[in-house]
Design a protein around this motif. Sequence first.
Motif, PDB file in Angstrom:
ATOM      1  N   TYR A 463      42.647  34.450  39.534  1.00 22.46           N
ATOM      2  CA  TYR A 463      42.536  35.566  40.473  1.00 22.46           C
ATOM      3  C   TYR A 463      43.861  36.314  40.574  1.00 22.46           C
ATOM      4  CZ  TYR A 463      41.647  37.813  45.051  1.00 22.46           C
ATOM      5  OH  TYR A 463      41.496  38.705  46.088  1.00 22.46           O
ATOM      6  N   ALA A 464      44.954  35.572  40.662  1.00 19.02           N
ATOM      7  CA  ALA A 464      46.270  36.196  40.790  1.00 19.02           C
ATOM      8  C   ALA A 464      46.733  36.826  39.470  1.00 19.02           C
ATOM      9  CB  ALA A 464      47.291  35.156  41.242  1.00 19.02           C
ATOM     10  N   ALA A 465      46.364  36.210  38.346  1.00 17.29           N
ATOM     11  CA  ALA A 465      46.818  36.705  37.044  1.00 17.29           C
ATOM     12  C   ALA A 465      46.051  37.938  36.598  1.00 17.29           C
ATOM     13  CB  ALA A 465      46.690  35.598  36.000  1.00 17.29           C
ATOM     14  N   ASN A 466      44.761  38.006  36.912  1.00 25.66           N
ATOM     15  CA  ASN A 466      43.954  39.143  36.479  1.00 25.66           C
ATOM     16  C   ASN A 466      42.940  39.481  37.562  1.00 25.66           C
ATOM     17  OD1 ASN A 466      42.513  41.112  35.042  1.00 25.66           O
ATOM     18  ND2 ASN A 466      42.826  40.036  33.094  1.00 25.66           N
ATOM     19  N   LEU A 467      43.416  40.167  38.570  1.00 20.82           N
ATOM     20  CA  LEU A 467      42.616  40.483  39.740  1.00 20.82           C
ATOM     21  C   LEU A 467      41.380  41.312  39.385  1.00 20.82           C
ATOM     22  CD1 LEU A 467      42.429  40.389  42.864  1.00 20.82           C
ATOM     23  CD2 LEU A 467      43.765  42.502  42.890  1.00 20.82           C
ATOM     24  N   LYS A 468      41.552  42.294  38.521  1.00 16.72           N
ATOM     25  CA  LYS A 468      40.470  43.212  38.173  1.00 16.72           C
ATOM     26  C   LYS A 468      39.289  42.466  37.536  1.00 16.72           C
ATOM     27  CE  LYS A 468      39.562  47.412  35.494  1.00 16.72           C
ATOM     28  NZ  LYS A 468      40.163  48.441  34.590  1.00 16.72           N
ATOM     29  N   VAL A 469      39.599  41.581  36.603  1.00 16.84           N
ATOM     30  CA  VAL A 469      38.548  40.828  35.915  1.00 16.84           C
ATOM     31  C   VAL A 469      37.830  39.885  36.889  1.00 16.84           C
ATOM     32  CG1 VAL A 469      38.115  39.051  34.166  1.00 16.84           C
ATOM     33  CG2 VAL A 469      39.630  40.976  33.647  1.00 16.84           C
ATOM     34  N   THR A 470      38.608  39.202  37.736  1.00 14.17           N
ATOM     35  CA  THR A 470      38.008  38.249  38.676  1.00 14.17           C
ATOM     36  C   THR A 470      37.128  38.958  39.697  1.00 14.17           C
ATOM     37  OG1 THR A 470      39.968  36.852  38.432  1.00 14.17           O
ATOM     38  CG2 THR A 470      38.482  36.340  40.243  1.00 14.17           C
ATOM     39  N   MET A 471      37.583  40.093  40.213  1.00 18.16           N
ATOM     40  CA  MET A 471      36.789  40.824  41.193  1.00 18.16           C
ATOM     41  C   MET A 471      35.487  41.339  40.574  1.00 18.16           C
ATOM     42  SD  MET A 471      38.189  40.506  44.092  1.00 18.16           S
ATOM     43  CE  MET A 471      37.028  41.558  44.933  1.00 18.16           C
ATOM     44  N   LYS A 472      35.542  41.750  39.317  1.00 15.85           N
ATOM     45  CA  LYS A 472      34.308  42.191  38.643  1.00 15.85           C
ATOM     46  C   LYS A 472      33.328  41.025  38.538  1.00 15.85           C
ATOM     47  CE  LYS A 472      32.486  44.534  34.561  1.00 15.85           C
ATOM     48  NZ  LYS A 472      31.282  43.680  34.551  1.00 15.85           N
ATOM     49  N   LYS A 473      33.858  39.829  38.294  1.00 18.13           N
ATOM     50  CA  LYS A 473      33.015  38.643  38.220  1.00 18.13           C
ATOM     51  C   LYS A 473      32.340  38.378  39.569  1.00 18.13           C
ATOM     52  CE  LYS A 473      34.682  35.213  35.891  1.00 18.13           C
ATOM     53  NZ  LYS A 473      35.462  34.012  35.484  1.00 18.13           N
ATOM     54  N   LEU A 483      32.870  49.512  41.293  1.00 21.50           N
ATOM     55  CA  LEU A 483      33.652  50.444  42.099  1.00 21.50           C
ATOM     56  C   LEU A 483      34.007  51.679  41.287  1.00 21.50           C
ATOM     57  CD1 LEU A 483      36.178  48.032  43.870  1.00 21.50           C
ATOM     58  CD2 LEU A 483      34.234  49.173  44.917  1.00 21.50           C
ATOM     59  N   SER A 484      34.248  52.767  41.970  1.00 20.43           N
ATOM     60  CA  SER A 484      34.752  53.959  41.298  1.00 20.43           C
ATOM     61  C   SER A 484      36.176  53.687  40.815  1.00 20.43           C
ATOM     62  CB  SER A 484      34.748  55.147  42.269  1.00 20.43           C
ATOM     63  OG  SER A 484      35.666  54.908  43.338  1.00 20.43           O
ATOM     64  N   LYS A 485      36.655  54.480  39.900  1.00 15.05           N
ATOM     65  CA  LYS A 485      38.011  54.292  39.377  1.00 15.05           C
ATOM     66  C   LYS A 485      39.047  54.368  40.488  1.00 15.05           C
ATOM     67  CE  LYS A 485      37.238  53.769  34.961  1.00 15.05           C
ATOM     68  NZ  LYS A 485      37.600  52.515  34.262  1.00 15.05           N
ATOM     69  N   MET A 486      38.830  55.298  41.419  1.00 15.51           N
ATOM     70  CA  MET A 486      39.779  55.453  42.514  1.00 15.51           C
ATOM     71  C   MET A 486      39.788  54.212  43.412  1.00 15.51           C
ATOM     72  SD  MET A 486      40.051  58.513  45.349  1.00 15.51           S
ATOM     73  CE  MET A 486      38.576  58.007  46.227  1.00 15.51           C
ATOM     74  N   MET A 487      38.588  53.699  43.734  1.00 15.63           N
ATOM     75  CA  MET A 487      38.499  52.509  44.567  1.00 15.63           C
ATOM     76  C   MET A 487      39.037  51.277  43.842  1.00 15.63           C
ATOM     77  SD  MET A 487      37.445  53.064  47.605  1.00 15.63           S
ATOM     78  CE  MET A 487      37.059  51.385  48.053  1.00 15.63           C
ATOM     79  N   GLU A 488      38.811  51.228  42.549  1.00 14.94           N
ATOM     80  CA  GLU A 488      39.309  50.118  41.744  1.00 14.94           C
ATOM     81  C   GLU A 488      40.832  50.091  41.752  1.00 14.94           C
ATOM     82  OE1 GLU A 488      38.752  49.771  37.268  1.00 14.94           O
ATOM     83  OE2 GLU A 488      37.031  48.623  37.994  1.00 14.94           O
ATOM     84  N   THR A 489      41.429  51.248  41.650  1.00 17.75           N
ATOM     85  CA  THR A 489      42.895  51.344  41.695  1.00 17.75           C
ATOM     86  C   THR A 489      43.416  50.940  43.066  1.00 17.75           C
ATOM     87  OG1 THR A 489      42.866  53.137  40.081  1.00 17.75           O
ATOM     88  CG2 THR A 489      44.861  52.889  41.406  1.00 17.75           C
TER      89      THR A 489
END
Length: 543
Positions: A463-473, A483-489
């Motif tokens: 989760y800490a190393a790759n937040l984006k991938v874990t949240m998508k999971k 999420l939209s690109k803006m919300m993802e950022t």
Amino acid sequence: MTVSDCNNGGATQTNQRYSLHSLPLVPNFGKRSVGTFFDFSHIHVPENLDTKCIPLLLLTNLSRISKVKVVSFLLGSTVTFLILASYVLMWDKEGPLLASTPYVLRPVVIQTSKVTDEVSFEKSLIDSTVLDKIISSIQKYATREVPDKKDVIGTDSHLFSAFPHHFLPGIKSPCWYEEFSGELNAVSGIPVVDPYKKNRFRMFSSSFRNVCDHLGANFHQHLFHRDGKRFRLRCLPYFYIIGQPKCGTTDLFHRLLMHPDVRFNTIKEPHWWTRKRFGYIRFKDGFQGNYPVKDYLDLFDLAAHNIQERVSRNSSEDHSTLQIITGEASASTMWDNQAWSFLHRNEEEKEPPFMVQDFIHAVQPGAKIIIMLRDPVERLYSDYLYFTMANKSAEDFHQRVTESVLLFQSCLSEKPLRSCTYNTSLFNVMPVRLSLGMYFVFVLDWLTVFDKEQILVLRLEDYAANLKVTMKKVFDFLGVGSLSKMMETELSRRPMSNTRRAKDRKLGPMLPTTRNLLRKFYQPFNEELARVLNNIAFLWSNS
């Protein structure tokens, strides 16, 4: 005997015995002088001084002792006496937290001159025999016998009468309509009696009190009218983040809130399933009064009102677009079954006959479960730093760990693994929460009632190393849109929640010998967890 007589005293013995509380903690242990209350280091005393002269020296030098030291000594003695007295008075089973326990630490006797290295002490605790015992207990671990649903319901028929047998179709969240019989003001339409006024969560949370004020003022607008009756929409959490403590559940909770389809209750950790429905907030405080199920359901009324608004706008009665979900994140849900021992303290149960997962599954068998785990060694140190209020140090942590390991070993020599893991008396006398890192026991027990597809197990390290991938999971697991690109950022830039306090960071890491000890202790448990989840990442071999 005079002072001059003392100058011709004989030699004294130098060998000393040490209890477990004086075991070496750092490499230079035994090389530093230790100050005591009666310190004669300033006196030139011959090495062959007879011990009989000590009382006389004490009287001679008593004038050197300040009043502050005397008062401190007397105060310390008084506190020690009160603590010992409390243990004696609470020795009976009636005492919930200071109850007598069969797990006693045997004193360890060592010579200080022989202690040359920390590793020798660590090996003396976790040797091959002890590891064999832990491994053997894991191999003999039997899947728990799941109680029949009717027996679960029979434990609290009033509780289960509040829930329907089926939830509303077309709505993703587990919701239903409950008849509202309260009186409304003829002019304003606002309930004459505030439906949230007596909510016990409101009494102890200012943030939820504000939410209740808002819900109460708009309550009448969200009532559903049919056949001359009024109904309110009630919902349970769609998912539960159940543990573990100090594994990033708070941060996950707040990031999930950023998704437009997720509506949380205001209180992250209601601890209702584990404690408050039984009348306990903190077990050490004793019984505080039950939190009724309606108070728990009130926590999700904000989501229910959002759903009801969409239902009201949907004239076609096609509710397939109603994707709003809610959840809660009590980090005690996964492991805490202590309430049973408090409610049935006269029964000789080896382990809880009914567990939290039995009750949740009986109410909503389709619930989604999220588990966040972390290297159990690091989790335990973080847990110690967070919950210990004073006198924290790496040395103190080491002392607590060694005592806890010995206590758990003592239990394993008499009882099976699950009994020791869930044993309330053992848990309450342990200086650190060692058992919370035995993840596979808890995960297996949740898998006895929920299907594997309903449980998502994450690692904090990923989760800490790759937040984006874990949240998508997580989003995929919950079935919510991307999420939209803006919300993802924005989600990625959000600062981490509940990180280690600055004053705790100054204490530095745990001692290497403590880490080695804990690695050996937890290794068999990690291996079994990796086997159950079919994922070698849960070995934490690279941590």
